[in-house]
Scaffold this motif. Sequence first.
Motif, mmCIF file in Angstrom:
data_model
loop_
_atom_site.group_PDB
_atom_site.id
_atom_site.type_symbol
_atom_site.label_atom_id
_atom_site.label_comp_id
_atom_site.label_asym_id
_atom_site.label_seq_id
_atom_site.Cartn_x
_atom_site.Cartn_y
_atom_site.Cartn_z
ATOM 1 N N ILE A 177 1.015 -1.217 -0.059
ATOM 2 C CA ILE A 177 0.009 -0.018 -0.202
ATOM 3 C C ILE A 177 0.801 1.267 -0.067
ATOM 4 C CG2 ILE A 177 -1.557 1.312 1.634
ATOM 5 C CD1 ILE A 177 -2.820 -1.497 2.424
ATOM 6 N N ASN A 178 1.973 1.205 0.838
ATOM 7 C CA ASN A 178 2.689 2.582 0.958
ATOM 8 C C ASN A 178 3.620 2.717 -0.238
ATOM 9 O OD1 ASN A 178 1.757 3.119 3.378
ATOM 10 N ND2 ASN A 178 3.487 2.026 4.487
ATOM 11 N N GLU A 179 3.943 1.533 -0.818
ATOM 12 C CA GLU A 179 4.638 1.521 -2.107
ATOM 13 C C GLU A 179 3.848 2.198 -3.012
ATOM 14 O OE1 GLU A 179 7.209 -1.698 -4.589
ATOM 15 O OE2 GLU A 179 7.480 -1.461 -2.467
ATOM 16 N N LYS A 180 2.660 1.862 -3.337
ATOM 17 C CA LYS A 180 1.740 2.337 -4.545
ATOM 18 C C LYS A 180 1.450 3.791 -4.197
ATOM 19 C CE LYS A 180 -2.650 0.854 -6.772
ATOM 20 N NZ LYS A 180 -3.958 0.443 -5.993
ATOM 21 N N ALA A 181 1.349 4.256 -2.891
ATOM 22 C CA ALA A 181 1.117 5.641 -2.573
ATOM 23 C C ALA A 181 2.278 6.557 -2.590
ATOM 24 C CB ALA A 181 0.475 5.785 -1.086
ATOM 25 N N GLY A 182 3.526 5.879 -2.739
ATOM 26 C CA GLY A 182 4.424 6.801 -2.651
ATOM 27 C C GLY A 182 5.106 7.402 -1.348
ATOM 28 N N LYS A 183 4.324 6.733 -0.520
ATOM 29 C CA LYS A 183 4.757 7.520 0.831
ATOM 30 C C LYS A 183 3.923 6.660 1.894
ATOM 31 C CE LYS A 183 0.861 10.892 0.710
ATOM 32 N NZ LYS A 183 0.260 12.288 0.972
ATOM 33 N N SER A 184 4.154 6.685 3.265
ATOM 34 C CA SER A 184 3.655 5.774 4.075
ATOM 35 C C SER A 184 2.229 6.543 4.483
ATOM 36 C CB SER A 184 4.407 5.855 5.437
ATOM 37 O OG SER A 184 5.499 5.183 5.140
ATOM 38 N N VAL A 185 1.210 5.491 4.179
ATOM 39 C CA VAL A 185 -0.244 6.059 4.398
ATOM 40 C C VAL A 185 -0.858 5.135 5.508
ATOM 41 C CG1 VAL A 185 -0.494 7.418 2.038
ATOM 42 C CG2 VAL A 185 -1.134 4.775 2.138
#
Length: 351
Positions: free
Chosen positions: A293-301
């Motif tokens: 999830i975080n990789e896809k968002a490009g940041k820690s969500v």
Amino acid sequence: MSDKVYRASTTAPVNIAVVKYWGKRDAKLNLPTNSSLSVTLSQADLRTLTTASCSASFSASEGDSLLLNGEPSDISGARTQACLRELRSRRAALEAADPSLPKLSTYPLRLVSENNFPTAAGLASSAAGFAALVRAIANLYELPASPSELSLIARQGSGSACRSLFGGYVAWRMGDKADGTDSMADQVAEASHWPDMRALVLVVSAAKKGVSSSSGMQQTVATSGLFRERIATVVPENMAIMEKAIAEKDFEKFAEVTMRDSNSFHATCADTYPPIFYMNDVSRAAIRAVEAINEKAGKSVAAYTFDAGPNAVIYYQEKDTEAVVGTFYHVLQGADIGGWKSADIKGLKPT
Ligand code: 2P0
């Protein structure tokens, strides 16, 4: 003899630590080897409801009793007894100062407690349990005690319970006094300070955990070298960064420290001899899902954390519900993954 029954009820919420308590420097007084920090979760979903009653008409030979989720529960343990002793002695002091008060401190206590979530499965049931027990009796005894004072008492029942006397973001300061009078909780921020924060509880297993926290942490203190590093440098740094992240509502920092601290705690468990494993394959799948999830968002969500059990708690912000909860729904639908059900997936608000 009066048969009047005095009664008080209260609820207490669960808290989930983002900087973990693991280790005692004094097992008798329940004093920790490090400070910790948690988020108190919504009582609508996870809470203990406790009613305390006492009466001169209750049989003295039966003594004090506790009914936990409908079953008689043993309260002869030293830690429960320490809480009852402290509360009774405070009530006795009020009675000594005002002889017109009924002598509730001399009556047997009947406690009835119910959790609306699995007990002892690593979902902080002892935290909500002791917080509710202490506050219910304090209310019954009409003690003029602040949440900080109650947290000092609840700590003696179960360490993490001291944090459930406050809402929002709560620190348990380890203190440095030998008698423990400075080892209590305080509120770092109200829940309303960060209204966007949510927690997803993934019930991987509702079974009772294999190694209790108390004995697990004692084994870790006695045998793990990594643990010494954790309390000397890792936790003090994590506490400082976490408090700043909360003050600034910096989710990326909050997420990084939450995940690192959970990893550090479970690494010290693995470094315990013999090793302790609380996470299972499903837990590790949840970690991978958060990473994706975080990789896809490009940041820690999203940020995962695990206590002394396999269940995952995922912190995220409401604005990222679709990315986080949506993904877990997708991953879980139709999959054969332990006890997970779509119904178990909902964002809880800090309270
Ligand atoms: C915590 N845990 O900070 C950590 C993270 C479990 C892992 O506090 O022996 O049940 O009753 O003082 O409070 C669980 O430990 O232990 C705990 P006792 P407690 O939430």
